[in-house]
Write an enzyme that holds these catalytic residues in place. Sequence first.
Site, PDB file in Angstrom:
ATOM      1  N   SER A 135       0.820  -1.214   0.000  1.00 16.51           N
ATOM      2  CA  SER A 135       0.000   0.000   0.000  1.00 16.51           C
ATOM      3  C   SER A 135       0.852   1.261   0.000  1.00 16.51           C
ATOM      4  CB  SER A 135      -0.920   0.014   1.222  1.00 16.51           C
ATOM      5  OG  SER A 135      -0.155  -0.016   2.405  1.00 16.51           O
ATOM      6  N   HIS A 156      -2.979  -3.126  -5.699  1.00 13.04           N
ATOM      7  CA  HIS A 156      -3.322  -2.835  -4.312  1.00 13.04           C
ATOM      8  C   HIS A 156      -4.808  -3.027  -4.045  1.00 13.04           C
ATOM      9  CE1 HIS A 156      -3.943   0.229  -0.890  1.00 13.04           C
ATOM     10  NE2 HIS A 156      -3.578  -0.940  -0.387  1.00 13.04           N
ATOM     11  N   GLU A 168      -6.180  -0.708  -6.971  1.00 18.25           N
ATOM     12  CA  GLU A 168      -5.275   0.206  -7.668  1.00 18.25           C
ATOM     13  C   GLU A 168      -4.231  -0.626  -8.411  1.00 18.25           C
ATOM     14  OE1 GLU A 168      -5.211   4.057  -4.691  1.00 18.25           O
ATOM     15  OE2 GLU A 168      -4.093   2.271  -4.068  1.00 18.25           O
ATOM     16  N   ASN A 206      -4.292   6.233  -0.626  1.00 18.99           N
ATOM     17  CA  ASN A 206      -3.501   6.578   0.565  1.00 18.99           C
ATOM     18  C   ASN A 206      -2.797   7.922   0.431  1.00 18.99           C
ATOM     19  OD1 ASN A 206      -4.204   4.485   2.242  1.00 18.99           O
ATOM     20  ND2 ASN A 206      -2.573   3.136   1.531  1.00 18.99           N
TER      21      ASN A 206
END
Length: 310
Positions: A135, A156, A168, A206
């Site tokens: 991540s 991800h 992702e 993130n």
Amino acid sequence: TTPTLHNNSFDKLGIIGLGLMGHGIAQTAAMAAVTKNNNLHSSGIIAYETDPTFLARGRDRIQKSVDKLLSKEKLTSSQATAVMDKITFTNDRDALNDTDLIVEAIIENIDLKKDLYSDLGDRCKPSTIFASNTSSLSITQMALASHRPERFVGIHFFNPVQLMKLVEVVKTDHTSEEVFDTTMEWVEQIGKVGVKCRDTPGFIVNRLLVPNLVQAMLLVERGDASVKDVDLSMKLGAGHPMGPLHLADYVGLDTCLFIMEGWVKDFPDERAFVVPDILREKVKKNELGRKTGKGFYNWDGDKRGDPIEL
């Protein structure tokens, strides 16, 4: 050379690491093969763990999840059996050598991952595509360690994998277009929604989310607003399903610290990357949020209690 594909489906899939994320990825892929597309993973799914205890724990997690779906009549009895039969659980790394795609979901430690990919690059057939579920770590560094950077992507997933639709898919400067497109197709085949992103810190979610959580902590740290009012404001004023401090507790304050400290170290000039003192202090006191029963809130298992005002 291209991987063995049946209707653009990876024939044999490898999953490395059967923890929180890995077991969910294995289960999702197996269920898609059984319930959506019988050509998918026709040679099976290899689920690999180095430690037999972790392997057994991962298998039990999948079994419990499948049993729950069976009891809710989301799966038939024969489908439930077929999902478990689709996955081969093993401690033998040689079982991964002839896979077409490997998704890695081990601990977030760049040196461990680079060592793993260096070994996989030597042992796996030349056409195998490698995908890391990291991540926050650099996909490019792992890709270069694998000695086949053109066949390396980030992929991800979000927790819990079985429920969260987003994946992702991350491309480095070395990733071939064909490899990237094939991986995007696979993400859709297993019932997920793929978004494309370059290899940038935190990818999309993130990169936007963690600095947001940090800014909420800084508001509280400065005494500008209370924990309760920060979270209430983002729920009622921005339409978020839960406030940033509630979410930070849910994710784990140690995880938030790990990600942000890594970014600060690797990208010292990025002003959005800062570590609040309040975050360091809470982690030092083992107040990690939901998992330890106390963070910005008191917790009783998964049930959030009152905020801890500072």
